[in-house]
Design a protein around this motif. Structure first.
Motif, PDB file in Angstrom:
ATOM      1  N   THR A 736     -93.909   5.461  96.514  1.00 56.81           N
ATOM      2  CA  THR A 736     -93.561   4.145  97.067  1.00 56.81           C
ATOM      3  C   THR A 736     -94.741   3.515  97.786  1.00 56.81           C
ATOM      4  OG1 THR A 736     -92.715   5.208  99.064  1.00 56.81           O
ATOM      5  CG2 THR A 736     -91.119   4.688  97.323  1.00 56.81           C
ATOM      6  N   ASP A 737     -95.923   4.110  97.620  1.00 59.95           N
ATOM      7  CA  ASP A 737     -97.120   3.548  98.230  1.00 59.95           C
ATOM      8  C   ASP A 737     -97.434   2.190  97.609  1.00 59.95           C
ATOM      9  OD1 ASP A 737     -99.794   4.107  99.812  1.00 59.95           O
ATOM     10  OD2 ASP A 737    -100.375   3.384  97.826  1.00 59.95           O
ATOM     11  N   ALA A 738     -97.770   1.196  98.459  1.00 63.76           N
ATOM     12  CA  ALA A 738     -97.978  -0.171  97.966  1.00 63.76           C
ATOM     13  C   ALA A 738     -99.112  -0.232  96.950  1.00 63.76           C
ATOM     14  CB  ALA A 738     -98.267  -1.107  99.137  1.00 63.76           C
ATOM     15  N   THR A 739    -100.187   0.509  97.188  1.00 64.66           N
ATOM     16  CA  THR A 739    -101.301   0.514  96.234  1.00 64.66           C
ATOM     17  C   THR A 739    -100.868   1.130  94.916  1.00 64.66           C
ATOM     18  OG1 THR A 739    -102.930   0.664  98.013  1.00 64.66           O
ATOM     19  CG2 THR A 739    -103.652   1.319  95.810  1.00 64.66           C
ATOM     20  N   ASP A 740    -100.128   2.243  94.981  1.00 62.07           N
ATOM     21  CA  ASP A 740     -99.633   2.870  93.761  1.00 62.07           C
ATOM     22  C   ASP A 740     -98.764   1.903  92.964  1.00 62.07           C
ATOM     23  OD1 ASP A 740    -100.894   5.217  94.341  1.00 62.07           O
ATOM     24  OD2 ASP A 740     -99.108   6.284  95.014  1.00 62.07           O
ATOM     25  N   ILE A 741     -97.933   1.143  93.682  1.00 57.87           N
ATOM     26  CA  ILE A 741     -97.035   0.223  92.984  1.00 57.87           C
ATOM     27  C   ILE A 741     -97.829  -0.889  92.298  1.00 57.87           C
ATOM     28  CG2 ILE A 741     -95.202  -1.488  93.329  1.00 57.87           C
ATOM     29  CD1 ILE A 741     -94.077   0.359  95.495  1.00 57.87           C
ATOM     30  N   ASP A 742     -98.824  -1.447  92.991  1.00 59.85           N
ATOM     31  CA  ASP A 742     -99.672  -2.468  92.358  1.00 59.85           C
ATOM     32  C   ASP A 742    -100.367  -1.893  91.126  1.00 59.85           C
ATOM     33  OD1 ASP A 742     -99.000  -4.434  94.124  1.00 59.85           O
ATOM     34  OD2 ASP A 742    -100.774  -4.214  95.383  1.00 59.85           O
ATOM     35  N   LEU A 743    -100.879  -0.669  91.257  1.00 57.29           N
ATOM     36  CA  LEU A 743    -101.525  -0.026  90.119  1.00 57.29           C
ATOM     37  C   LEU A 743    -100.526   0.221  88.994  1.00 57.29           C
ATOM     38  CD1 LEU A 743    -103.821   2.534  91.966  1.00 57.29           C
ATOM     39  CD2 LEU A 743    -104.580   0.632  90.537  1.00 57.29           C
ATOM     40  N   GLY A 744     -99.307   0.634  89.369  1.00 51.80           N
ATOM     41  CA  GLY A 744     -98.282   0.858  88.360  1.00 51.80           C
ATOM     42  C   GLY A 744     -97.976  -0.396  87.570  1.00 51.80           C
ATOM     43  N   GLN A 745     -97.913  -1.532  88.263  1.00 51.98           N
ATOM     44  CA  GLN A 745     -97.658  -2.794  87.571  1.00 51.98           C
ATOM     45  C   GLN A 745     -98.854  -3.185  86.709  1.00 51.98           C
ATOM     46  OE1 GLN A 745     -94.737  -4.515  91.058  1.00 51.98           O
ATOM     47  NE2 GLN A 745     -96.132  -5.942  90.117  1.00 51.98           N
ATOM     48  N   MET A 746    -100.068  -2.820  87.120  1.00 53.43           N
ATOM     49  CA  MET A 746    -101.238  -3.100  86.289  1.00 53.43           C
ATOM     50  C   MET A 746    -101.225  -2.240  85.027  1.00 53.43           C
ATOM     51  SD  MET A 746    -104.646  -4.062  88.419  1.00 53.43           S
ATOM     52  CE  MET A 746    -104.516  -2.913  89.783  1.00 53.43           C
ATOM     53  N   TYR A 747    -100.799  -0.979  85.160  1.00 54.18           N
ATOM     54  CA  TYR A 747    -100.699  -0.122  83.984  1.00 54.18           C
ATOM     55  C   TYR A 747     -99.741  -0.729  82.961  1.00 54.18           C
ATOM     56  CZ  TYR A 747    -103.352   4.098  85.260  1.00 54.18           C
ATOM     57  OH  TYR A 747    -104.338   5.001  85.538  1.00 54.18           O
ATOM     58  N   PHE A 748     -98.563  -1.153  83.444  1.00 56.81           N
ATOM     59  CA  PHE A 748     -97.604  -1.741  82.515  1.00 56.81           C
ATOM     60  C   PHE A 748     -98.144  -3.022  81.896  1.00 56.81           C
ATOM     61  CE2 PHE A 748     -94.192   0.984  84.064  1.00 56.81           C
ATOM     62  CZ  PHE A 748     -93.526   1.194  82.869  1.00 56.81           C
ATOM     63  N   THR A 749     -98.758  -3.852  82.708  1.00 56.78           N
ATOM     64  CA  THR A 749     -99.228  -5.143  82.220  1.00 56.78           C
ATOM     65  C   THR A 749    -100.402  -4.984  81.266  1.00 56.78           C
ATOM     66  OG1 THR A 749     -98.523  -6.107  84.318  1.00 56.78           O
ATOM     67  CG2 THR A 749     -99.963  -7.436  82.950  1.00 56.78           C
ATOM     68  N   ALA A 750    -101.294  -4.036  81.549  1.00 55.25           N
ATOM     69  CA  ALA A 750    -102.463  -3.849  80.696  1.00 55.25           C
ATOM     70  C   ALA A 750    -102.145  -3.037  79.449  1.00 55.25           C
ATOM     71  CB  ALA A 750    -103.578  -3.179  81.480  1.00 55.25           C
ATOM     72  N   PHE A 751    -101.396  -1.938  79.619  1.00 50.08           N
ATOM     73  CA  PHE A 751    -101.225  -0.987  78.528  1.00 50.08           C
ATOM     74  C   PHE A 751     -99.800  -0.885  77.997  1.00 50.08           C
ATOM     75  CE2 PHE A 751    -104.547   0.842  81.428  1.00 50.08           C
ATOM     76  CZ  PHE A 751    -105.642   0.471  80.649  1.00 50.08           C
ATOM     77  N   GLY A 752     -98.829  -1.455  78.738  1.00 48.49           N
ATOM     78  CA  GLY A 752     -97.447  -1.363  78.301  1.00 48.49           C
ATOM     79  C   GLY A 752     -96.859   0.018  78.449  1.00 48.49           C
ATOM     80  N   ARG A 753     -97.310   0.794  79.434  1.00 49.21           N
ATOM     81  CA  ARG A 753     -96.833   2.163  79.607  1.00 49.21           C
ATOM     82  C   ARG A 753     -96.792   2.533  81.084  1.00 49.21           C
ATOM     83  NH1 ARG A 753    -100.902   5.414  81.297  1.00 49.21           N
ATOM     84  NH2 ARG A 753    -103.063   4.988  80.694  1.00 49.21           N
ATOM     85  N   TYR A 754     -96.103   3.649  81.345  1.00 44.50           N
ATOM     86  CA  TYR A 754     -96.142   4.231  82.682  1.00 44.50           C
ATOM     87  C   TYR A 754     -97.562   4.697  82.992  1.00 44.50           C
ATOM     88  CZ  TYR A 754     -91.011   4.593  82.654  1.00 44.50           C
ATOM     89  OH  TYR A 754     -89.671   4.329  82.621  1.00 44.50           O
ATOM     90  N   ALA A 755     -97.876   4.747  84.271  1.00 38.68           N
ATOM     91  CA  ALA A 755     -99.138   5.335  84.697  1.00 38.68           C
ATOM     92  C   ALA A 755     -99.076   6.852  84.533  1.00 38.68           C
ATOM     93  CB  ALA A 755     -99.415   4.989  86.156  1.00 38.68           C
ATOM     94  N   VAL A 757    -100.304  10.563  85.916  1.00 39.11           N
ATOM     95  CA  VAL A 757    -100.579  11.083  87.244  1.00 39.11           C
ATOM     96  C   VAL A 757    -102.071  11.137  87.522  1.00 39.11           C
ATOM     97  CG1 VAL A 757    -100.423  13.119  88.723  1.00 39.11           C
ATOM     98  CG2 VAL A 757     -98.427  12.368  87.432  1.00 39.11           C
ATOM     99  N   ALA A 758    -102.827  11.674  86.572  1.00 34.45           N
ATOM    100  CA  ALA A 758    -104.263  11.834  86.797  1.00 34.45           C
ATOM    101  C   ALA A 758    -104.944  10.485  86.994  1.00 34.45           C
ATOM    102  CB  ALA A 758    -104.883  12.594  85.635  1.00 34.45           C
ATOM    103  N   GLY A 759    -104.630   9.552  86.111  1.00 35.72           N
ATOM    104  CA  GLY A 759    -105.269   8.243  86.211  1.00 35.72           C
ATOM    105  C   GLY A 759    -104.883   7.503  87.479  1.00 35.72           C
ATOM    106  N   ALA A 760    -103.567   7.486  87.774  1.00 33.68           N
ATOM    107  CA  ALA A 760    -103.112   6.784  88.969  1.00 33.68           C
ATOM    108  C   ALA A 760    -103.690   7.411  90.232  1.00 33.68           C
ATOM    109  CB  ALA A 760    -101.594   6.788  89.032  1.00 33.68           C
ATOM    110  N   SER A 761    -103.744   8.732  90.272  1.00 33.37           N
ATOM    111  CA  SER A 761    -104.295   9.411  91.441  1.00 33.37           C
ATOM    112  C   SER A 761    -105.762   9.060  91.628  1.00 33.37           C
ATOM    113  CB  SER A 761    -104.139  10.925  91.298  1.00 33.37           C
ATOM    114  OG  SER A 761    -102.779  11.278  91.220  1.00 33.37           O
ATOM    115  N   PHE A 762    -106.512   9.014  90.519  1.00 29.04           N
ATOM    116  CA  PHE A 762    -107.933   8.678  90.601  1.00 29.04           C
ATOM    117  C   PHE A 762    -108.131   7.272  91.169  1.00 29.04           C
ATOM    118  CE2 PHE A 762    -111.453   6.388  88.581  1.00 29.04           C
ATOM    119  CZ  PHE A 762    -112.538   7.100  89.093  1.00 29.04           C
ATOM    120  N   TRP A 763    -107.423   6.298  90.576  1.00 25.51           N
ATOM    121  CA  TRP A 763    -107.630   4.918  91.002  1.00 25.51           C
ATOM    122  C   TRP A 763    -107.112   4.691  92.424  1.00 25.51           C
ATOM    123  CZ3 TRP A 763    -111.185   2.490  88.706  1.00 25.51           C
ATOM    124  CH2 TRP A 763    -111.397   2.616  87.338  1.00 25.51           C
TER     125      TRP A 763
END
Length: 867
Positions: A736-755, A757-763
């Motif tokens: 529920t971290d705000a940065t994670d959520i913004d990144l999650g929405q970017m993953y969906f918008t850019a790639f059409g998929r869930y984030a 773990v490895a990638g989201a954790s890195f970013w």
């Protein structure tokens, strides 16, 4: 300018929900300037200014209680007179009844329409002549005026010419253009005006008795048929409707025969065509006009404008020889919603065209109102939000807002001076009428900004919350009422407010705003059973005072009693009859009132509330807010400011909508699911860590209803409070971290998929270590190997379409918004990374991905395993 290929062309100027407030001092004259400029245009290219076949109509709510409305009392002898005079000067030919005309009962309507107001010319210092009433009729075919003593004398037969029934009320009418064309007018107000939406009184007949749209359509159809039968040469009909929800008018369009144009009202929906700018960059709620197919197979145009004189609608449309509109004749270069800001006036070259009488009225009203700007009670550093709906932070009628919290808190603190046992405060969002703050469009910026109030020289400073601000936002100034309510009654009350919820975009005045209460709910559950967890809390500490609901079940048999403050309007059964009322079907119930220990606090003699504020009645909600601001914040140097940040539903804490966030009412939800659990389709499971069999057994995970659905042949469960879901070959976690959520929405918008773990954790780590900003991550996404391999070499237009499609948000962006993104790329004003970040973090994508980001962001260790 127009093709004019039909047998007849109509120019319809329309407005709705004028509801004048302090901004109308500028905007009402501006609207008159816009109207005068458009009226003078030679749209038929005949060399003569103007166009003969023109109408000016309104679909209701020409006034609303508040500062502007009240100012008329000292000028003309009755509140609301200035509002009527403005309609007269605009040349409005007929108005449909809305709900707010009835807010102060039918006697004031009769006074304002007839002009029957006591006026002492010897005492008049305003410079205005005595008020003479309305130059137009009010219409509503589903009202029976004959049973109301105030309106019965003004009632006249249906079907008459509007010029012959000025200042009267009727069901239907006809209007003749200067060009000699006769057009029928039918009208209907939303049937729920007598069910808490307004205060028409007990004697006015309102039909149908239900809010069923088919029943209402049948009444309207009868009026249409009667009007056409009485006028054999008439083949054009306009429905002036005030249904509060645009979708109702849109559906009416498909249910009716013989109706050509529907003017909607009450929803404040902004309809724009591709040529309309929108007031200060305001986004559209739909397309102007909407074309629908009627029950007779003919096209119907549906139009609407926003409130408070922000827009003037202009529909120029052709009809064929049978009186059927020709949608292909619509020209966005001529028609549309014309904004009335200074920029909108300048765009038409309409400076200096404002009606002088309207300017004089506005000036006099302003002088009266300005007396209230010299007194202020606190200074705000945040925009205090009363926008009705819309998503994001907007929705005092659909979600928690900072202004809703502020005024609910004020009521609670205020009454605790009188009774310190009061622990719970609630009110209806429909009673919060105006923002405290302003929305401005910065030069060269595509997005409007929201700011605190503007200072006034000789009055309040920037951010000052003045008498006028308090009176504008709490225009109805209901009295405060104390009740003793059981746990079950509180639960029933909250459930009743939640039953109004359909989406963040569909507002309902009965939606609640609360203090001393924290709860979670799932909109996907049936109305009346949406609460998941609820507790009375200490707002200062967050500590739970009492549990009300846990896991969907009412605690303590629902018998414990808690002292509550609400509005007398609600206690009397207002706002769709919330069940705090001590009224029965037969009227006030003294026995219930005695058990509830009802105390109404509007009492000017009560010393407990003497905080130095004198402009509003003691015990009223305006007095409560003003005194709370003065005592909790203040106006002296060094005093704290009102810095309540408004949040979106995913961060709202009092009202936790489980379509947008995790349940955090209680922090001790124990895991109850296991590999051996036998779960049915309707099971609701609270879980922290859940272990299931192999995903190869057919189990899957998807977002739904504010939780996670684990679905498969053996298991179907809805999980809330999830931290981890483990299979023997894959693991899901949530954040529920705000940065994670913004990144999650970017993953969906850019790639059409869930984030992953490895990638989201890195970013996340990169951003949190301040190596780059979150928006800069988008620059890497759009040039990544995955993006290029998946989507190839995209044009700018295809790039934007891909992002919006990936986020499943095609229906949530307007064509104008899409074109803005494309233009920004084509002109080099923004990079592709900029556009990705803007789209991904937009309100539209937040709404589109709500079911996917239900409890935060879903992170899959095995990339794309479940997608």
């Amino acid at each position: 300018m127009n093709n004019f290929d039909g047998a007849f062309t109509l120019q319809l100027f329309h407005l709705s929900d004028q509801e004048a407030n302090t901004t109308s001092i500028e905007l009402a004259p501006n609207l008159s300037a816009v109207l005068n400029a458009l009226r003078a245009e030679d749209i038929d290219d005949d060399g003569v200014a103007g166009f003969a076949d023109t109408l000016v109509l309104s679909s209701g709510d020409a006034w609303i209680p508040g500062l502007f409305y009240d100012a008329s009392e000292s000028i003309y002898g009755a509140p609301g007179a200035a509002d009527i005079l403005i309609q007269n000067e605009l040349g409005v030919q007929a108005i449909s009844f809305g709900n707010h005309e009835f807010d102060n009962g039918t006697s004031i309507i009769a006074q304002l329409l007839s002009g029957d107001i006591a006026f002492d010319e010897d005492e008049d210092t305003s410079g205005f002549l005595p008020y003479a009433g309305a130059n137009f009729p009010y219409l509503a075919g589903n009202l029976d005026y004959s049973t109301d003593a105030n309106l019965a004398p003004l009632a006249t037969a249906d079907g008459q010419n509007v010029e012959d029934i000025s200042g009267q009320v009727s069901g239907t009418a006809v209007v003749e253009t200067e060009g000699g064309e006769l057009i029928g007018l039918v009208s209907a107000v939303v049937p729920t005006i007598e069910d808490g939406l307004s205060s028409p009184g007990p004697d006015l007949g309102v039909f149908p008795e239900s809010n069923d749209l088919a029943d209402l359509a049948a009444l309207i159809q009868a009026d249409v048929d009667a009007l056409l039968a009485a006028n054999p040469g008439l083949n054009k009909v306009i429905l002036m409707s005030h249904q509060q929800v645009l979708a109702r008018e849109q559906e009416l369009a498909t249910l009716l025969e013989g109706v050509d144009i529907i003017m909607a009202g009450g929803s404040n929906s902004v309809l724009l065509d591709e040529n309309d700018a929108g007031f200060d960059g305001e986004a559209a709620d739909g397309v102007y006009p909407g074309f629908f197919t009627g029950a007779d197979g003919n096209p119907v145009a549906v139009v609407n404008t926003d409130a408070a004189y922000n827009y003037l609608g202009r529909l120029v449309i052709d009809f064929d020889e049978n009186g059927v509109i020709l949608p292909e004749s619509y020209d966005a270069a001529i028609s549309g919603a014309f904004e009335t800001s200074d920029a909108g006036v300048a765009a038409l070259g309409a400076e200096g065209l404002a009606d002088p009488e309207i300017l004089a009225i506005a000036t006099d009203v302003e002088a009266t109102i300005l007396e209230g700007e010299s007194t202020f009670f606190a200074i705000a550093t945040e925009f205090l939000n009363a926008e009705r709906a819309g998503g994001g932070t907007d929705g005092v009628r659909t979600q928690e807002t900072n202004l809703g919290n502020l005024t609910a808190d004020a009521n609670l603190e205020y009454v605790q001076q009188f009774d310190d046992s009061v622990v719970f405060s609630f009110k209806n969002g429909g009673g919060i009428r105006a923002n405290i703050g302003r929305i401005e469009q910065p030069a060269g910026d595509s997005d409007p900004v929201r700011l605190p109030t503007e200072g006034i020289e000789g009055g309040k400073p920037d951010g000052g919350i003045s008498t006028n601000d308090v009176a504008n936002t709490l225009a109805f100034n209901n009295g405060l009422t104390l009740l003793s309510l059981t746990t079950q009654q509180i639960v029933d009350t909250v459930e009743a407010t939640l039953a109004n919820y359909t989406s963040l975009e569909q507002s309902a005045g009965g939606w609640g705003q609360f203090s001393g209460l924290r709860f979670s709910f799932s909109p996907d559950l049936a109305p009346g059973n949406r609460l998941i967890n609820a507790a009375l809390v200490n707002e200062d500490t967050g500590d739970v005072i009492a549990e009300l609901v846990r896991a969907g079940e009412v605690v303590d048999n629902g018998d414990t009693t808690f002292r509550t403050v609400t509005l007398n309007f609600l206690a009397d059964g207002g706002a769709d009859g919330l069940p705090v009322t001590v009224d029965s079907e037969d009227g006030f119930d003294a026995a219930i009132a005695a058990v509830a220990n009802r105390v109404d606090l509007v009492d000017g003699e009560n010393p407990a509330f003497d905080g130095g504020v004198t402009f509003a009645a003691t015990g009223s909600e305006q007095d409560a807010l003003a005194e709370y601001l003065l005592s909790e914040f203040g106006i002296d140097a060094g005093d704290p400011t009102v810095d309540l940040v408004d949040t979106t539903p995913r961060l709202d804490a009092r009202i936790q909508n489980l379509d947008f966030r995790a349940d955090a009412v209680f922090d001790d939800l124990a895991p109850v699911a296991s590999t051996s659990a036998v779960l049915g389709e309707d099971d609701v499971v609270y879980a922290r860590e859940v272990t299931f069999a192999s995903s190869a057994d057919g189990l899957g995970v998807s977002g739904t209803g504010g939780g996670l659905a684990v679905v498969g042949e053996a298991v179907s469960a809805l999980l809330f409070g999830v931290e981890t879901i483990s299979f023997d070959d894959a693991t899901w976690t949530t954040s529920t971290d705000a940065t994670d959520i913004d990144l999650g929405q970017m993953y969906f918008t850019a790639f059409g998929r869930y984030a992953d773990v490895a990638g989201a954790s890195f970013w996340t780590e990169v951003v949190e270590e301040d190596l780059i900003d979150a928006d800069e991550v988008a620059d890497f996404f759009v040039v990544s190997e995955e993006f290029t391999a998946t989507f190839g070499d995209l044009t700018d237009e295809a790039f934007v379409d891909t992002l919006v499609t990936n986020a499943n948000a095609m229906d949530l962006f307007t064509a104008q918004q899409i074109n803005t993104f494309v233009d920004a790329l084509e002109t080099g004003a923004e990079t592709r990374g900029d556009v990705l970040y803007e789209i991904a973090t937009s309100d539209a994508v937040e709404t589109a991905t709500a079911d996917l980001l239900t409890v935060g962001i879903l992170l899959n260790q095995d990339l794309n395993y479940f997608v």
